[in-house]
Enzyme design. Structure first.
Site, mmCIF file in Angstrom:
data_model
loop_
_atom_site.group_PDB
_atom_site.id
_atom_site.type_symbol
_atom_site.label_atom_id
_atom_site.label_comp_id
_atom_site.label_asym_id
_atom_site.label_seq_id
_atom_site.Cartn_x
_atom_site.Cartn_y
_atom_site.Cartn_z
ATOM 1 N N ASN A 9 -55.379 -10.825 3.526
ATOM 2 C CA ASN A 9 -54.823 -9.689 2.238
ATOM 3 C C ASN A 9 -53.789 -11.717 1.707
ATOM 4 O OD1 ASN A 9 -55.396 -9.455 -0.893
ATOM 5 N ND2 ASN A 9 -53.862 -8.063 -0.131
ATOM 6 N N TRP A 10 -54.181 -12.495 0.728
ATOM 7 C CA TRP A 10 -53.565 -13.563 0.150
ATOM 8 C C TRP A 10 -53.012 -13.316 -0.520
ATOM 9 C CZ3 TRP A 10 -56.733 -19.219 1.741
ATOM 10 C CH2 TRP A 10 -56.185 -19.242 3.156
ATOM 11 N N LYS A 11 -53.491 -12.110 -1.507
ATOM 12 C CA LYS A 11 -52.960 -11.861 -2.712
ATOM 13 C C LYS A 11 -53.501 -12.884 -4.043
ATOM 14 C CE LYS A 11 -50.317 -8.412 -1.170
ATOM 15 N NZ LYS A 11 -49.550 -7.805 -0.201
ATOM 16 N N HIS A 94 -56.228 -1.776 -3.961
ATOM 17 C CA HIS A 94 -54.978 -1.816 -3.633
ATOM 18 C C HIS A 94 -54.160 -1.763 -4.391
ATOM 19 C CE1 HIS A 94 -51.500 -3.715 -2.229
ATOM 20 N NE2 HIS A 94 -52.285 -4.976 -1.258
ATOM 21 N N GLU A 96 -51.498 -2.537 -5.990
ATOM 22 C CA GLU A 96 -50.548 -3.321 -6.936
ATOM 23 C C GLU A 96 -52.174 -3.707 -7.712
ATOM 24 O OE1 GLU A 96 -50.640 -7.132 -3.880
ATOM 25 O OE2 GLU A 96 -48.954 -6.219 -3.309
ATOM 26 N N GLU A 166 -51.530 1.960 3.802
ATOM 27 C CA GLU A 166 -50.966 1.409 3.358
ATOM 28 C C GLU A 166 -49.533 1.840 2.251
ATOM 29 O OE1 GLU A 166 -52.356 -2.765 3.110
ATOM 30 O OE2 GLU A 166 -52.662 -2.622 1.098
ATOM 31 N N GLY A 172 -44.865 -5.611 2.136
ATOM 32 C CA GLY A 172 -43.921 -6.714 1.183
ATOM 33 C C GLY A 172 -42.071 -6.981 1.132
ATOM 34 N N SER A 212 -46.268 -4.869 5.505
ATOM 35 C CA SER A 212 -45.232 -5.776 6.504
ATOM 36 C C SER A 212 -45.524 -5.767 7.962
ATOM 37 C CB SER A 212 -44.062 -5.327 6.261
ATOM 38 O OG SER A 212 -43.143 -5.192 4.936
ATOM 39 N N GLY A 233 -50.538 -8.620 4.743
ATOM 40 C CA GLY A 233 -50.362 -10.144 3.207
ATOM 41 C C GLY A 233 -50.093 -10.623 3.409
ATOM 42 N N GLY A 234 -48.308 -10.627 3.798
ATOM 43 C CA GLY A 234 -47.793 -12.332 3.789
ATOM 44 C C GLY A 234 -47.602 -12.783 4.900
HETATM 45 P P1 PGA Z 1 -47.391 -7.423 3.338
HETATM 46 O O1 PGA Z 1 -48.952 -6.657 2.303
HETATM 47 O O2 PGA Z 1 -47.997 -7.750 4.831
HETATM 48 O O3 PGA Z 1 -47.171 -8.355 2.045
HETATM 49 O O4 PGA Z 1 -46.634 -6.291 3.385
HETATM 50 C C1 PGA Z 1 -50.050 -5.849 2.330
HETATM 51 C C2 PGA Z 1 -50.662 -5.588 1.450
HETATM 52 O O5 PGA Z 1 -50.151 -5.586 1.063
HETATM 53 O O6 PGA Z 1 -51.952 -5.240 2.040
#
Ligand code: PGA
Length: 250
Positions: A9-11, A94, A96, A166, A172, A212, A233-234
């Site tokens: 997930n590149w956001k 998500h 966010e 999640e 994050g 994470s 994500g990251g």
């Molecule tokens: P993260 O993000 O791996 O950077 O914690 C995961 C996500 O929000 O899908």
């Protein structure tokens, strides 16, 4: 036996040219014979990303869609646009998007139904806040999110869905849930799907852990019986993602 699914997930990261360059450099290392591999990318990156992974087993996903077919919804993206661009998966709900863009369980449900209508596989996100975990209501909360997300979704559709558990406090932050915490909630989600549908649907649906995930934590997490991969994500913005895809070969 469920096939694992490892999705990035590149956001809001990576310009179209950087997306193409990253995928061209890393696609060979990210291919897998045993897992489905997906990069969910910003809308403007979709077309170059689809082009970059052509001929590989890697699929491209979107990070959102709108629940209307078309019309006066400035700034939104419709399911048929995603399909036409070559997208196969779409992240829905998500945390966010729930926090910053006012998405609710009801809009999540409408988007899930729209994704299925157009043959897209939704990656449906759920998860609790730290306060909810501390209050001991994690499983109640997640069950409620799942029950609303799957309203009017048929068993045949649900079998193809992907759920991403999640915990918000793990996203994050570098604080990954323990293997026991992640497995406990993924097991509860599968049980909830079994209650809504039946044992066959519960057995077929794929449930990811996200929050994470790193090359270090992936092997133990993804080896759990109810964890069918991860939403990353990251770490999906770095070549390290290939190590997560190949978590079982480390
Ligand atoms: P993260 O993000 O791996 O950077 O914690 C995961 C996500 O929000 O899908």
């Amino acid at each position: 036996m469920r096939k694992k699914i490892i999705a990035g997930n590149w956001k809001m990261n990576m310009t179209p040219s950087k997306a193409a360059a990253f995928l061209n450099e890393n696609k060979a290392a990210c291919e897998s014979d045993t897992a489905d591999v997906v990069f969910c990318v910003p809308a403007v990156d979709i077309i170059p990303a689809v082009e970059a992974v052509k001929g590989t087993g890697i699929e491209i996903g979107a990070e959102n869609l709108y629940f209307q077919d078309k019309g006066a919804y400035t700034g939104e993206i419709a399911a048929d646009m995603l399909v036409d661009a070559g997208v196969k998966y779409v992240i829905i709900g998500h945390s966010e998007r729930r926090e910053y863009f006012a998405e609710t369980d009801e809009t999540v449900n409408k988007k899930v139904l729209k994704a299925f209508e157009y043959g897209l596989t939704p990656i449906i996100c759920c998860g609790e806040t730290l306060t909810q975990r501390e209050q001991g209501i994690t499983i109640d909360w997640v069950r409620m999110q799942i029950k609303i997300a799957f309203l009017n979704v048929t068993a045949e559709q649900a079998k193809k869905a992907v759920i991403a558990y999640e915990p918000i406090w793990a996203i994050g932050t570098g604080v990954v849930a323990t293997t026991e915490q992640a497995e406990e909630v993924c097991t509860a989600i599968r049980k909830c799907i079994g209650e809504i549908y039946d044992a066959e649907t519960a057995d077929a649906i794929r449930i990811q852990y996200g929050g994470s995930v790193s090359a270090a934590s992936a092997p133990e997490l993804f080896a759990q019986p109810d964890i069918d991969g991860g939403l990353v994500g990251g770490a999906s913005l770095k070549p390290d993602f290939a190590k997560i895809v190949h978590y079982d070969e480390q």
